[in-house]
Design a protein around this motif. Structure first.
Motif, PDB file in Angstrom:
ATOM      1  N   LEU A   1      15.533  55.913  34.145  1.00 55.67           N
ATOM      2  CA  LEU A   1      16.859  56.525  34.189  1.00 55.67           C
ATOM      3  C   LEU A   1      17.942  55.495  33.880  1.00 55.67           C
ATOM      4  O   LEU A   1      18.896  55.778  33.134  1.00 55.67           O
ATOM      5  N   LEU A   2      17.809  54.294  34.436  1.00 55.86           N
ATOM      6  CA  LEU A   2      18.808  53.250  34.216  1.00 55.86           C
ATOM      7  C   LEU A   2      18.807  52.767  32.768  1.00 55.86           C
ATOM      8  O   LEU A   2      19.862  52.468  32.202  1.00 55.86           O
ATOM      9  N   GLN A   3      17.632  52.690  32.157  1.00 54.08           N
ATOM     10  CA  GLN A   3      17.543  52.228  30.776  1.00 54.08           C
ATOM     11  C   GLN A   3      18.184  53.210  29.803  1.00 54.08           C
ATOM     12  O   GLN A   3      18.577  52.831  28.698  1.00 54.08           O
TER      13      GLN A   3
ATOM     14  N   SER B   1      23.190  49.239  52.095  1.00 49.84           N
ATOM     15  CA  SER B   1      22.505  49.606  50.856  1.00 49.84           C
ATOM     16  C   SER B   1      23.370  49.309  49.639  1.00 49.84           C
ATOM     17  O   SER B   1      24.593  49.198  49.735  1.00 49.84           O
ATOM     18  N   LEU B   2      22.688  49.173  48.507  1.00 44.14           N
ATOM     19  CA  LEU B   2      23.352  49.022  47.210  1.00 44.14           C
ATOM     20  C   LEU B   2      22.972  50.229  46.366  1.00 44.14           C
ATOM     21  O   LEU B   2      21.791  50.475  46.114  1.00 44.14           O
ATOM     22  N   THR B   3      23.974  50.991  45.951  1.00 40.76           N
ATOM     23  CA  THR B   3      23.741  52.224  45.204  1.00 40.76           C
ATOM     24  C   THR B   3      24.368  52.128  43.826  1.00 40.76           C
ATOM     25  O   THR B   3      25.479  51.614  43.666  1.00 40.76           O
ATOM     26  N   SER B   4      23.657  52.608  42.827  1.00 38.86           N
ATOM     27  CA  SER B   4      24.159  52.647  41.447  1.00 38.86           C
ATOM     28  C   SER B   4      24.491  54.081  41.076  1.00 38.86           C
ATOM     29  O   SER B   4      23.745  55.012  41.409  1.00 38.86           O
ATOM     30  N   GLN B   5      25.631  54.262  40.395  1.00 41.33           N
ATOM     31  CA  GLN B   5      26.021  55.582  39.885  1.00 41.33           C
ATOM     32  C   GLN B   5      26.228  55.501  38.390  1.00 41.33           C
ATOM     33  O   GLN B   5      26.710  54.491  37.868  1.00 41.33           O
ATOM     34  N   TRP B   6      25.874  56.577  37.701  1.00 44.90           N
ATOM     35  CA  TRP B   6      26.079  56.634  36.265  1.00 44.90           C
ATOM     36  C   TRP B   6      26.121  58.081  35.800  1.00 44.90           C
ATOM     37  O   TRP B   6      25.812  58.998  36.555  1.00 44.90           O
ATOM     38  N   ILE B   7      26.516  58.267  34.543  1.00 48.39           N
ATOM     39  CA  ILE B   7      26.558  59.598  33.928  1.00 48.39           C
ATOM     40  C   ILE B   7      25.449  59.663  32.891  1.00 48.39           C
ATOM     41  O   ILE B   7      25.371  58.800  32.013  1.00 48.39           O
ATOM     42  N   ASP B   8      24.591  60.677  32.987  1.00 47.69           N
ATOM     43  CA  ASP B   8      23.480  60.758  32.033  1.00 47.69           C
ATOM     44  C   ASP B   8      23.925  61.417  30.725  1.00 47.69           C
ATOM     45  O   ASP B   8      25.114  61.726  30.542  1.00 47.69           O
ATOM     46  N   GLU B   9      22.990  61.621  29.806  1.00 41.14           N
ATOM     47  CA  GLU B   9      23.313  62.145  28.478  1.00 41.14           C
ATOM     48  C   GLU B   9      23.929  63.532  28.516  1.00 41.14           C
ATOM     49  O   GLU B   9      24.662  63.919  27.610  1.00 41.14           O
ATOM     50  N   SER B  10      23.648  64.308  29.539  1.00 40.82           N
ATOM     51  CA  SER B  10      24.219  65.654  29.669  1.00 40.82           C
ATOM     52  C   SER B  10      25.493  65.641  30.513  1.00 40.82           C
ATOM     53  O   SER B  10      25.951  66.695  30.952  1.00 40.82           O
ATOM     54  N   PHE B  11      26.056  64.438  30.744  1.00 40.99           N
ATOM     55  CA  PHE B  11      27.291  64.248  31.507  1.00 40.99           C
ATOM     56  C   PHE B  11      27.149  64.741  32.951  1.00 40.99           C
ATOM     57  O   PHE B  11      28.097  65.239  33.549  1.00 40.99           O
TER      58      PHE B  11
ATOM     59  N   PRO C   1      26.490  63.601  36.813  1.00 33.95           N
ATOM     60  CA  PRO C   1      26.510  62.408  37.660  1.00 33.95           C
ATOM     61  C   PRO C   1      25.138  62.156  38.284  1.00 33.95           C
ATOM     62  O   PRO C   1      24.484  63.075  38.774  1.00 33.95           O
ATOM     63  N   GLN C   2      24.709  60.893  38.251  1.00 35.87           N
ATOM     64  CA  GLN C   2      23.435  60.489  38.832  1.00 35.87           C
ATOM     65  C   GLN C   2      23.665  59.301  39.756  1.00 35.87           C
ATOM     66  O   GLN C   2      24.629  58.550  39.601  1.00 35.87           O
ATOM     67  N   ARG C   3      22.781  59.135  40.714  1.00 32.09           N
ATOM     68  CA  ARG C   3      22.877  57.974  41.603  1.00 32.09           C
ATOM     69  C   ARG C   3      21.496  57.619  42.123  1.00 32.09           C
ATOM     70  O   ARG C   3      20.606  58.472  42.186  1.00 32.09           O
ATOM     71  N   ALA C   4      21.328  56.356  42.484  1.00 29.77           N
ATOM     72  CA  ALA C   4      20.058  55.898  43.032  1.00 29.77           C
ATOM     73  C   ALA C   4      20.311  54.707  43.935  1.00 29.77           C
ATOM     74  O   ALA C   4      21.100  53.810  43.593  1.00 29.77           O
ATOM     75  N   ILE C   5      19.682  54.700  45.095  1.00 31.04           N
ATOM     76  CA  ILE C   5      19.762  53.546  45.996  1.00 31.04           C
ATOM     77  C   ILE C   5      18.798  52.482  45.485  1.00 31.04           C
ATOM     78  O   ILE C   5      17.594  52.710  45.424  1.00 31.04           O
ATOM     79  N   LEU C   6      19.316  51.334  45.089  1.00 25.54           N
ATOM     80  CA  LEU C   6      18.503  50.281  44.497  1.00 25.54           C
ATOM     81  C   LEU C   6      17.893  49.350  45.543  1.00 25.54           C
ATOM     82  O   LEU C   6      16.817  48.788  45.324  1.00 25.54           O
ATOM     83  N   HIS C   7      18.589  49.190  46.664  1.00 20.82           N
ATOM     84  CA  HIS C   7      18.077  48.256  47.680  1.00 20.82           C
ATOM     85  C   HIS C   7      18.751  48.562  49.013  1.00 20.82           C
ATOM     86  O   HIS C   7      19.881  49.042  49.057  1.00 20.82           O
ATOM     87  N   ALA C   8      18.026  48.298  50.072  1.00 20.88           N
ATOM     88  CA  ALA C   8      18.571  48.455  51.420  1.00 20.88           C
ATOM     89  C   ALA C   8      17.952  47.401  52.324  1.00 20.88           C
ATOM     90  O   ALA C   8      16.784  47.047  52.159  1.00 20.88           O
ATOM     91  N   LYS C   9      18.738  46.887  53.256  1.00 19.74           N
ATOM     92  CA  LYS C   9      18.224  45.885  54.189  1.00 19.74           C
ATOM     93  C   LYS C   9      18.910  46.063  55.536  1.00 19.74           C
ATOM     94  O   LYS C   9      19.979  46.680  55.634  1.00 19.74           O
ATOM     95  N   GLN C  10      18.299  45.510  56.566  1.00 18.89           N
ATOM     96  CA  GLN C  10      18.848  45.640  57.907  1.00 18.89           C
ATOM     97  C   GLN C  10      20.163  44.890  58.016  1.00 18.89           C
ATOM     98  O   GLN C  10      20.332  43.792  57.473  1.00 18.89           O
ATOM     99  N   PHE C  11      21.126  45.508  58.699  1.00 17.02           N
ATOM    100  CA  PHE C  11      22.443  44.909  58.880  1.00 17.02           C
ATOM    101  C   PHE C  11      22.677  44.731  60.378  1.00 17.02           C
ATOM    102  O   PHE C  11      22.772  45.698  61.129  1.00 17.02           O
ATOM    103  N   ARG C  12      22.765  43.477  60.812  1.00 19.43           N
ATOM    104  CA  ARG C  12      22.929  43.176  62.229  1.00 19.43           C
ATOM    105  C   ARG C  12      24.386  42.870  62.545  1.00 19.43           C
ATOM    106  O   ARG C  12      25.131  42.393  61.703  1.00 19.43           O
ATOM    107  N   GLY C  13      24.782  43.119  63.784  1.00 22.83           N
ATOM    108  CA  GLY C  13      26.112  42.758  64.244  1.00 22.83           C
ATOM    109  C   GLY C  13      27.171  43.790  63.913  1.00 22.83           C
ATOM    110  O   GLY C  13      26.883  44.913  63.477  1.00 22.83           O
ATOM    111  N   SER C  14      28.422  43.390  64.111  1.00 16.25           N
ATOM    112  CA  SER C  14      29.560  44.286  63.868  1.00 16.25           C
ATOM    113  C   SER C  14      29.773  44.500  62.375  1.00 16.25           C
ATOM    114  O   SER C  14      29.517  43.610  61.565  1.00 16.25           O
TER     115      SER C  14
END
Length: 243
Positions: free
Chosen positions: A72-74, A97-107, A109-122
Motif C-alpha cells: 500500500l505504501l509503495q 504509536s506512529l501512524t501514516s496517512q495517505w490518499i490512494d489512487e481512488s482518492f 483516505p488510508q492509514r496504517a499504524i507503523l509502530h507502537a511501543k510502551q510509553f512510561r510516565g506522564s
C-alpha cells in the motif's frame, strides 16, 4: 484432518485473524465454549495449541500484514505522519504509536499504524520528545561502541535530487551500526536492498560531483558541456561492465 490440510489451514488462519481483530487472548483456543463451537462446525478439525498459535501463526500473520502495508505504501508517493498515546483497557499500560496517512489512487483516505511501543510516565511534551529522540540516542550509543564517528542519518528532500544521494550514502556509512541494532528496529533492509543502494550511490556519485562543480561561482559553460557528455555515456558503460 491433518494440520496441513487446505481446509485446516484456512480454519487456523481464520482463528488467528479472529483473535487479532477482536482483541481476544491467545488462550481462546483452549476455551471450552470455543472448542465446542469448532467441533460442531468441523468435527475433523484438530485445534492447535495456544503455544502453536503464539509461536507460529501469529508471526505468520504479522509478516502477511507487513507485506500488505508495504504494498500500500509503495503505491503512494506522499504521506503524513502522526503520533498518539493510548492506554490499554485491560491493563495499566500506555502505548505511543506512529501512524501514516495517505490518499490512494481512488482518492480514498488510508492509514496504517507503523509502530507502537510502551510509553512510561506522564504524557508531557518533554516525555514525548524524549521517545522520538531515543532512536537517535540508541544509534549514537552503538556508534560509540563500534568506535565510529557520531553521525545522524540524512533525510530525503523532494525538491533536491542530491538529498536522495546523501540519504543513501548516510545509510551505507551506518550499515554496520544498523546491523547491530537490526533486532530493535520495526523494519530492516535485505541484502538485495543494500546492494541496490550501493549500486545507486556509485551511479549517482559523478552526478553529485558535477552538480557541485557547476554550482560554484566560477563555473563556466566550457566546463559543463564536456562533463555532461561524459555523464550521458557513464550509465551505459557501467551497465555494459555489469553484464
Amino acid at each position: 484432518m491433518s494440520r496441513d490440510n487446505p481446509r485446516a489451514v484456512k480454519i487456523t488462519q481464520a482463528i488467528i485473524k479472529y483473535i487479532a481483530l477482536s482483541d481476544q487472548p491467545l488462550s481462546e483456543v483452549e476455551n471450552v465454549g470455543f472448542l465446542r463451537l469448532l467441533h460442531v462446525l468441523e468435527p475433523r478439525y484438530d485445534v492447535p495449541s495456544r503455544h502453536y498459535m503464539t509461536d507460529t501463526e501469529l508471526p505468520k500473520l504479522h509478516v502477511s500484514v507487513k507485506k500488505h502495508i508495504h504494498s500500500l505504501l509503495q503505491a503512494s508517493s506522499a504521506f503524513s505522519f502522526t503520533t498518539d498515546i493510548w492506554t490499554s483497557s485491560v491493563s495499566p499500560v500506555s502505548l505511543i504509536s506512529l501512524t501514516s496517512q495517505w490518499i490512494d489512487e481512488s482518492f480514498t483516505p488510508q492509514r496504517a499504524i507503523l509502530h507502537a511501543k510502551q510509553f512510561r510516565g506522564s504524557h508531557t511534551s518533554q516525555a514525548i520528545a524524549h521517545v522520538f529522540e531515543e532512536a537517535y540516542s540508541r544509534l549514537e550509543e552503538i556508534q560509540g561502541q563500534l568506535n565510529q564517528p557520531i553521525k545522524r542519518l540524512q533525510q530525503d528532500v523532494q525538491t533536491r535530487w542530491n538529498s536522495t544521494y546523501y540519504m543513501l550514502q548516510s545509510l551505507i556509512e551506518q550499515k554496520r551500526v544498523l546491523g547491530v541494532s537490526e533486532h530493535e528496529l520495526p523494519d530492516y533492509l535485505t541484502t538485495h536492498q543494500w546492494v541496490l543502494m550501493e549500486t545507486t550511490v556509485a551511479v549517482l556519485a559523478p552526478f553529485e560531483e558535477l552538480t557541485k562543480k557547476v554550482s560554484s561561482y566560477d563555473a563556466l559553460a566550457s566546463d559543463v558541456i564536456p562533463a555532461v557528455t561524459v555523464l550521458v555515456r557513464l550509465p551505459n558503460r557501467e551497465t555494459d561492465e555489469q553484464i
